[in-house]
Design an enzyme around this catalytic site. Structure first.
Site, short mmCIF file in Angstrom:
data_model
loop_
_atom_site.label_atom_id
_atom_site.label_comp_id
_atom_site.label_asym_id
_atom_site.label_seq_id
_atom_site.Cartn_x
_atom_site.Cartn_y
_atom_site.Cartn_z
N GLU A 99 -7.24 4.40 12.26
CA GLU A 99 -6.09 4.17 13.13
C GLU A 99 -5.81 5.30 14.10
O GLU A 99 -4.91 5.19 14.95
CB GLU A 99 -4.84 3.89 12.30
CG GLU A 99 -4.50 4.99 11.32
CD GLU A 99 -3.29 4.67 10.45
OE1 GLU A 99 -2.17 4.97 10.90
OE2 GLU A 99 -3.48 4.10 9.36
N ASP A 152 0.85 -1.19 0.00
CA ASP A 152 0.00 0.00 0.00
C ASP A 152 0.88 1.23 0.00
O ASP A 152 1.95 1.24 0.61
CB ASP A 152 -0.98 0.00 1.18
CG ASP A 152 -0.31 -0.10 2.54
OD1 ASP A 152 -0.01 0.94 3.13
OD2 ASP A 152 -0.11 -1.24 3.02
#
Length: 257
Positions: free
Chosen positions: A129, A42
């Site tokens: 997150e 990613d």
């Protein structure tokens, strides 16, 4: 993805109870080993100019590309990464970095106006997150749910939830049974999830070295074979129904500082 180690902004909360009050995490049984796993990466602005031609030769089967963050920022490398991954035959997916303090509807509109999914693309991803001390765990989950449901309605496919193992344990386990997880756990031990949850991607390091990328990069495993990965992708009919005018996306192209 940027994991802020040790910071969550919220006090730990007990996980939701499963049937029969079962709250124990279990390691989901997965039939893969690192040597045979489907590998992906990613990327975001931190990797800057990626040479996708070289990446495609490095046994990278898929790539998740950062598209948007919060309620007004598009990653400055998104458009290039989005087009180049497709051009070089790498299965691509787009993700949104969720900001709990930002208006949820604005985050939904930013992502859906920035990302047009095509047949063969992976489902959208919500990167969760970070937290905010002014946002309670209940409010956090409510906002996440709103984003997920709206994006599901827009694209016709359920998004994947990305998070770290610790963040998952504190705030998400047992609350999102209808969605697959992508867990960041920098360890030789695979992710562990609540019995009612499932994970499909494991981000096992943020210090990967891939030919064509001049910086460290997140490396991921997909649980399953290449055929299963293909089955997870957007089908033709759904893709045709979710096309958005590029003109509508331009207003959101504010680069990150």
């Amino acid at each position: 993805m940027l994991l802020l180690a040790g910071y969550t902004g919220l006090a730990p909360e007990a996980p939701a109870a499963a049937p029969n009050d079962e709250t124990k995490e279990t390691t989901t049984s997965k039939t893969f080993t690192p040597a045979t796993a489907i590998k992906g990466i990613d990327v975001s602005r931190w990797q800057k100019h990626v040479d996708w031609a070289l990446v495609s030769e490095a046994e990278v089967a898929f790539a998740f590309v950062k598209a948007t963050q919060g309620d007004f920022r598009q990653d400055p490398f998104f458009s290039r990464n989005w087009e180049e991954t497709k051009r070089h035959g790498i299965k691509r997916g787009a993700y949104h970095f969720y900001k709990p303090e930002a208006p949820v509807q604005c985050q939904i509109e930013l992502f859906t106006n920035s990302v047009v999914l095509e047949a063969g693309d992976l489902p959208p991803v919500l990167d969760v997150e970070v937290s905010d001390p002014k946002v309670s765990p209940t409010q956090l989950r409510a906002g996440i749910k709103t984003w997920l449901e709206a994006v599901t309605a827009h694209y016709g496919v359920r998004p994947i939830i990305y998070t770290s193992q610790n963040y998952y344990r504190r705030y998400l386990q047992g609350h999102f049974n209808d969605y697959h997880f992508w867990i960041a756990r920098y360890s030789t031990v695979q992710p562990e999830v609540h019995p009612t949850d499932s994970w499909m991607f494991w981000q096992h390091t943020d210090r990967g070295k891939i030919t064509g990328i001049n910086t460290a990069v997140d490396v991921n495993y997909f649980v399953g074979d290449i055929e299963t990965l293909g089955q997870l992708c957007i089908p033709d009919m759904v893709a045709q129904e979710t096309q958005t005018s590029p003109l509508n996306r331009l207003k959101h192209m504010y680069p990150l500082p």
